[in-house]
Design an enzyme around this catalytic site. Structure first.
Site, PDB file in Angstrom:
ATOM      1  N   LYS A   1       0.846  -1.208   0.000  1.00  0.00           N
ATOM      2  CA  LYS A   1       0.000   0.000   0.000  1.00  0.00           C
ATOM      3  C   LYS A   1       0.879   1.254   0.000  1.00  0.00           C
ATOM      4  CE  LYS A   1      -3.411   1.982   3.173  1.00  0.00           C
ATOM      5  NZ  LYS A   1      -2.747   2.286   4.455  1.00  0.00           N
TER       6      LYS A   1
ATOM      7  N   ALA B   1       1.172 -16.215  -1.839  1.00  0.00           N
ATOM      8  CA  ALA B   1       1.172 -17.658  -2.087  1.00  0.00           C
ATOM      9  C   ALA B   1       0.173 -18.326  -1.154  1.00  0.00           C
ATOM     10  CB  ALA B   1       2.570 -18.224  -1.846  1.00  0.00           C
TER      11      ALA B   1
ATOM     12  N   ARG C   1       8.250 -33.838   2.919  1.00  0.00           N
ATOM     13  CA  ARG C   1       7.245 -33.960   1.868  1.00  0.00           C
ATOM     14  C   ARG C   1       7.524 -35.229   1.059  1.00  0.00           C
ATOM     15  NH1 ARG C   1       6.545 -27.716  -0.158  1.00  0.00           N
ATOM     16  NH2 ARG C   1       8.735 -27.502   0.453  1.00  0.00           N
TER      17      ARG C   1
ATOM     18  N   TYR D   1      -1.371 -24.086   9.581  1.00  0.00           N
ATOM     19  CA  TYR D   1      -0.995 -23.691   8.212  1.00  0.00           C
ATOM     20  C   TYR D   1      -2.247 -23.295   7.422  1.00  0.00           C
ATOM     21  CZ  TYR D   1       1.109 -24.282   3.509  1.00  0.00           C
ATOM     22  OH  TYR D   1       1.563 -24.116   2.209  1.00  0.00           O
TER      23      TYR D   1
HETATM   24  P1  NAD Z   1      10.207 -23.479   1.642  1.00  0.00           P
HETATM   25  O1  NAD Z   1      10.142 -23.878   3.066  1.00  0.00           O
HETATM   26  O2  NAD Z   1      11.242 -24.092   0.761  1.00  0.00           O
HETATM   27  O3  NAD Z   1      10.367 -21.917   1.507  1.00  0.00           O
HETATM   28  C1  NAD Z   1       9.787 -20.991   2.402  1.00  0.00           C
HETATM   29  C2  NAD Z   1      10.802 -19.915   2.698  1.00  0.00           C
HETATM   30  O4  NAD Z   1      10.202 -18.926   3.570  1.00  0.00           O
HETATM   31  C3  NAD Z   1      12.037 -20.445   3.450  1.00  0.00           C
HETATM   32  O5  NAD Z   1      13.211 -20.019   2.794  1.00  0.00           O
HETATM   33  C4  NAD Z   1      11.896 -19.850   4.843  1.00  0.00           C
HETATM   34  O6  NAD Z   1      13.135 -19.646   5.465  1.00  0.00           O
HETATM   35  C5  NAD Z   1      11.146 -18.561   4.552  1.00  0.00           C
HETATM   36  N1  NAD Z   1      10.443 -18.011   5.716  1.00  0.00           N
HETATM   37  C6  NAD Z   1       9.552 -18.649   6.517  1.00  0.00           C
HETATM   38  N2  NAD Z   1       9.125 -17.828   7.498  1.00  0.00           N
HETATM   39  C7  NAD Z   1       9.748 -16.628   7.286  1.00  0.00           C
HETATM   40  C8  NAD Z   1       9.702 -15.376   7.948  1.00  0.00           C
HETATM   41  N3  NAD Z   1       8.949 -15.182   9.043  1.00  0.00           N
HETATM   42  N4  NAD Z   1      10.425 -14.350   7.459  1.00  0.00           N
HETATM   43  C9  NAD Z   1      11.217 -14.527   6.353  1.00  0.00           C
HETATM   44  N5  NAD Z   1      11.290 -15.696   5.686  1.00  0.00           N
HETATM   45  C10 NAD Z   1      10.570 -16.739   6.155  1.00  0.00           C
HETATM   46  O7  NAD Z   1       8.752 -23.758   1.023  1.00  0.00           O
HETATM   47  P2  NAD Z   1       8.224 -23.653  -0.480  1.00  0.00           P
HETATM   48  O8  NAD Z   1       7.752 -24.973  -0.895  1.00  0.00           O
HETATM   49  O9  NAD Z   1       9.186 -22.932  -1.326  1.00  0.00           O
HETATM   50  O10 NAD Z   1       6.927 -22.749  -0.275  1.00  0.00           O
HETATM   51  C11 NAD Z   1       6.941 -21.370  -0.569  1.00  0.00           C
HETATM   52  C12 NAD Z   1       5.535 -20.793  -0.459  1.00  0.00           C
HETATM   53  O11 NAD Z   1       4.653 -21.463  -1.356  1.00  0.00           O
HETATM   54  C13 NAD Z   1       4.923 -20.935   0.931  1.00  0.00           C
HETATM   55  O12 NAD Z   1       4.162 -19.771   1.216  1.00  0.00           O
HETATM   56  C14 NAD Z   1       4.000 -22.126   0.790  1.00  0.00           C
HETATM   57  O13 NAD Z   1       2.919 -22.060   1.679  1.00  0.00           O
HETATM   58  C15 NAD Z   1       3.538 -21.985  -0.646  1.00  0.00           C
HETATM   59  N6  NAD Z   1       3.118 -23.286  -1.189  1.00  0.00           N
HETATM   60  C16 NAD Z   1       4.047 -24.201  -1.621  1.00  0.00           C
HETATM   61  C17 NAD Z   1       3.609 -25.422  -2.116  1.00  0.00           C
HETATM   62  C18 NAD Z   1       4.572 -26.457  -2.646  1.00  0.00           C
HETATM   63  O14 NAD Z   1       4.126 -27.514  -3.093  1.00  0.00           O
HETATM   64  N7  NAD Z   1       5.864 -26.230  -2.673  1.00  0.00           N
HETATM   65  C19 NAD Z   1       2.245 -25.732  -2.145  1.00  0.00           C
HETATM   66  C20 NAD Z   1       1.347 -24.780  -1.679  1.00  0.00           C
HETATM   67  C21 NAD Z   1       1.782 -23.558  -1.229  1.00  0.00           C
HETATM   68  N1  UDP Z   2       3.445 -39.359   2.531  1.00  0.00           N
HETATM   69  C1  UDP Z   2       3.794 -40.691   2.609  1.00  0.00           C
HETATM   70  N2  UDP Z   2       5.077 -40.998   3.028  1.00  0.00           N
HETATM   71  C2  UDP Z   2       6.003 -40.057   3.354  1.00  0.00           C
HETATM   72  C3  UDP Z   2       5.630 -38.704   3.250  1.00  0.00           C
HETATM   73  C4  UDP Z   2       4.347 -38.383   2.848  1.00  0.00           C
HETATM   74  O1  UDP Z   2       2.997 -41.571   2.322  1.00  0.00           O
HETATM   75  O2  UDP Z   2       7.137 -40.435   3.735  1.00  0.00           O
HETATM   76  C5  UDP Z   2       2.082 -39.014   2.087  1.00  0.00           C
HETATM   77  C6  UDP Z   2       1.322 -38.048   2.994  1.00  0.00           C
HETATM   78  O3  UDP Z   2       0.674 -38.757   4.043  1.00  0.00           O
HETATM   79  C7  UDP Z   2       0.345 -37.413   2.019  1.00  0.00           C
HETATM   80  C8  UDP Z   2       1.110 -37.397   0.697  1.00  0.00           C
HETATM   81  O4  UDP Z   2       2.185 -38.333   0.846  1.00  0.00           O
HETATM   82  O5  UDP Z   2      -0.786 -38.219   1.870  1.00  0.00           O
HETATM   83  C9  UDP Z   2       1.694 -36.036   0.349  1.00  0.00           C
HETATM   84  O6  UDP Z   2       2.388 -35.563   1.478  1.00  0.00           O
HETATM   85  P1  UDP Z   2       3.207 -34.199   1.468  1.00  0.00           P
HETATM   86  O7  UDP Z   2       3.705 -33.978   2.839  1.00  0.00           O
HETATM   87  O8  UDP Z   2       4.199 -34.242   0.353  1.00  0.00           O
HETATM   88  O9  UDP Z   2       2.163 -33.090   1.039  1.00  0.00           O
HETATM   89  P2  UDP Z   2       0.670 -32.694   1.509  1.00  0.00           P
HETATM   90  O10 UDP Z   2       0.106 -33.731   2.425  1.00  0.00           O
HETATM   91  O11 UDP Z   2       0.826 -31.376   2.167  1.00  0.00           O
HETATM   92  O12 UDP Z   2      -0.055 -32.646   0.231  1.00  0.00           O
END
Ligand code: NAD
Ligand code: UDP
Length: 327
Positions: free
Chosen positions: A106, A115, A187, A146
Site C-alpha cells: 500500500k 502464495a 514432503r 498452516y
Molecule cells: P520453503 O520452506 O522451501 O520456503 C519458504 C521460505 O520462507 C524459506 O526459505 C523460509 O526460510 C522462509 N520463511 C519462513 N518464514 C519466514 C519469515 N517469518 N520471514 C522470512 N522468511 C521466512 O517452502 P516452499 O515450498 O518454497 O513454499 C513457498 C511458499 O509457497 C509458501 O508460502 C507455501 O505455503 C507456498 N506453497 C508451496 C507449495 C509447494 O508444493 N511447494 C504448495 C502450496 C503452497
Molecule cells: N506421505 C507418505 N510418506 C512419506 C511422506 C508423505 O505416504 O514419507 C504421504 C502423505 O501422508 C500425504 C502425501 O504423501 O498423503 C503427500 O504428502 P506431502 O507432505 O508431500 O504433502 P501434503 O500432504 O501437504 O499434500
C-alpha cells in the site's frame, strides 16, 4: 528496471522465482530469515548486480527504502512436519507477515501476489477442487496452523484490495516439486527419493489410497508469472491435474530410482487429505496457462538433483522419525 521484492527467497519456490524475474529483466530483492530455507538455493545469485538479499523476518516491521513495483509473498513453512514443528511461526508469517507486506504494498503502490495453497480446501469434499469451493478444514487439527494462516492470508489480502484499493493477486498452489526442495523436509517426493538413495524402505502413510497431483516447478513459476501480470484479483488454482495415489506413486519412484527396497506402511497422519486434484479451467481461461512438464520428465530432473547432493546432505534427516502427526 522494474523492482520486485520476493519473500521466502531462500526457499524452494522463492529461489526459482528470483531466477525467473532476474531472467525477465527485473531488479530482485530477496527476503528470508532461513527458518526453513537454505542459503545454498540463492548462492549462485550472490554476485549478480540484479539481486539483493535482505535477511529479515517478515513478521517484524519491514523497512524498505526506495520504490517497488511488485511483491511476491512466499515466506512460510510449507511442509507438514515443518509447520508442526514451528506452528506459532507458521501462524505469524501467514497473518502478521502478510499484514506487513500488504502495508508495504500500500505504501509503495506496488502490486502484491500472495502464495496461498490447496490446503485451504482442507480434506476436500468436492473433487476436483474448483476455486469456488469453500473447503473442509479442521481449525484445531495439526494442519490447522498452516491452513488457517493461509485462509486468513486470503481474507486480509482481499480486504486490502477492497478497502484500500491495493492491487492484489492470490495463487492457490497445489503440490509442486523440483530441484532445491529440502531433502529432509518430510514432503513425499524428497522423502521417497531420499529413502531410495539411502537404501531404505519407502514409507507410505496409511494404505496409500490418498491421492495427490504433482506440478513441476517450472510450470508453477510460469503460472505465477502470468497471474502476477494479469488483471485478475480473485484466487486462481495453479497445479498439475494429473492425479495419482501415493501407493502407485511409491511404485513409480521405485522404478525411477532402481532401488531394491520395498514399500512399508505407516500410520496415516491426522487430517491427511484423502484426495487432491486442481481444477485448472480458470487458469487456462484467464492466463492461457496449463502445465507442460509431465511427471516422468519432472521426476527425473528432480532425482538427478537429489543424486547430486553430498553424503552429509543425504544423511542430515532431522525429520526421519518424526511422528508428531500420528494419533
Ligand atoms: P520453503 O520452506 O522451501 O520456503 C519458504 C521460505 O520462507 C524459506 O526459505 C523460509 O526460510 C522462509 N520463511 C519462513 N518464514 C519466514 C519469515 N517469518 N520471514 C522470512 N522468511 C521466512 O517452502 P516452499 O515450498 O518454497 O513454499 C513457498 C511458499 O509457497 C509458501 O508460502 C507455501 O505455503 C507456498 N506453497 C508451496 C507449495 C509447494 O508444493 N511447494 C504448495 C502450496 C503452497
Ligand atoms: N506421505 C507418505 N510418506 C512419506 C511422506 C508423505 O505416504 O514419507 C504421504 C502423505 O501422508 C500425504 C502425501 O504423501 O498423503 C503427500 O504428502 P506431502 O507432505 O508431500 O504433502 P501434503 O500432504 O501437504 O499434500
Amino acid at each position: 528496471m522494474k523492482k520486485i521484492l520476493i519473500t521466502g527467497a531462500a526457499g524452494f519456490l522463492g529461489s526459482h522465482l528470483c531466477d525467473r524475474f532476474i531472467k525477465e529483466g527485473y531488479k530482485v530483492f530477496g527476503m528470508d530469515n532461513f527458518i526453513t530455507g537454505d542459503a545454498k538455493n540463492i548462492a549462485h545469485l550472490s554476485n549478480n548486480p540484479d539481486f539483493e538479499f535482505i535477511d529479515h523476518d517478515v513478521t517484524k516491521h519491514i523497512d524498505f527504502e526506495g520504490d517497488l513495483d511488485y511483491i511476491l509473498h512466499f515466506a512460510s513453512p510449507a511442509s507438514p512436519i515443518d509447520y508442526l514443528k514451528i506452528p506459532i511461526q507458521t501462524l505469524k508469517v501467514g497473518s502478521l507477515g502478510t499484514h506487513n507486506l500488504l502495508g508495504l504494498a500500500k505504501a509503495k503502490d506496488a502490486r502484491i501476489l500472495i502464495a496461498s495453497t490447496s490446503e485451504i480446501y482442507g480434506d476436500p469434499l468436492v473433487h476436483p477442487q474448483t476455486e469456488d469451493y469453500y473447503g473442509n478444514v479442521n481449525t484445531i487439527g495439526p494442519r490447522g496452523v498452516y491452513d488457517e494462516a493461509k485462509r486468513f492470508q486470503e481474507s486480509i489480502t482481499m480486504a486490502y484490495h477492497t478497502f484500500h484499493g491495493v492491487e492484489t493477486r492470490i495463487v492457490r498452489i497445489f503440490n509442486t516439486y523440483g530441484p532445491r526442495m529440502r531433502l529432509n523436509d518430510g514432503r513425499v517426493i524428497p522423502a521417497f527419493m531420499g529413502q531410495a538413495l539411502r537404501g531404505e524402505d519407502l514409507t507410505v502413510f496409511g494404505d496409500g489410497s490418498q491421492t495427490r497431483s504433482f506440478c513441476y516447478v517450472d510450470d508453477q513459476v510460469e503460472g505465477i508469472y502470468r497471474l502476477l501480470l494479469s488483471d485478475y484479483s480473485h484466487p486462481v488454482n495453479i497445479g498439475n491435474p494429473h492425479e495419482i495415489s501415493i501407493r502407485d506413486f511409491a511404485e513409480e519412484i521405485i522404478k525411477l530410482t532402481g532401488t531394491t527396497q520395498k514399500v512399508i506402511y505407516k500410520d496415516l497422519p491426522v487430517n491427511d487429505p484423502m484426495q487432491r486434484q486442481p481444477d485448472i479451467t480458470l487458469a487456462k481461461k484467464i492466463l492461457g496457462w496449463e502445465p507442460k512438464v509431465d511427471r516422468a520428465e519432472g521426476m527425473k530432473i528432480t532425482f538427478d538433483y537429489f543424486k547430486s547432493l553430498t553424503e552429509d546432505e543425504l544423511y542430515k534427516s532431522e525429520h526421519k522419525d518424526f511422528t508428531g502427526f500420528i494419533k
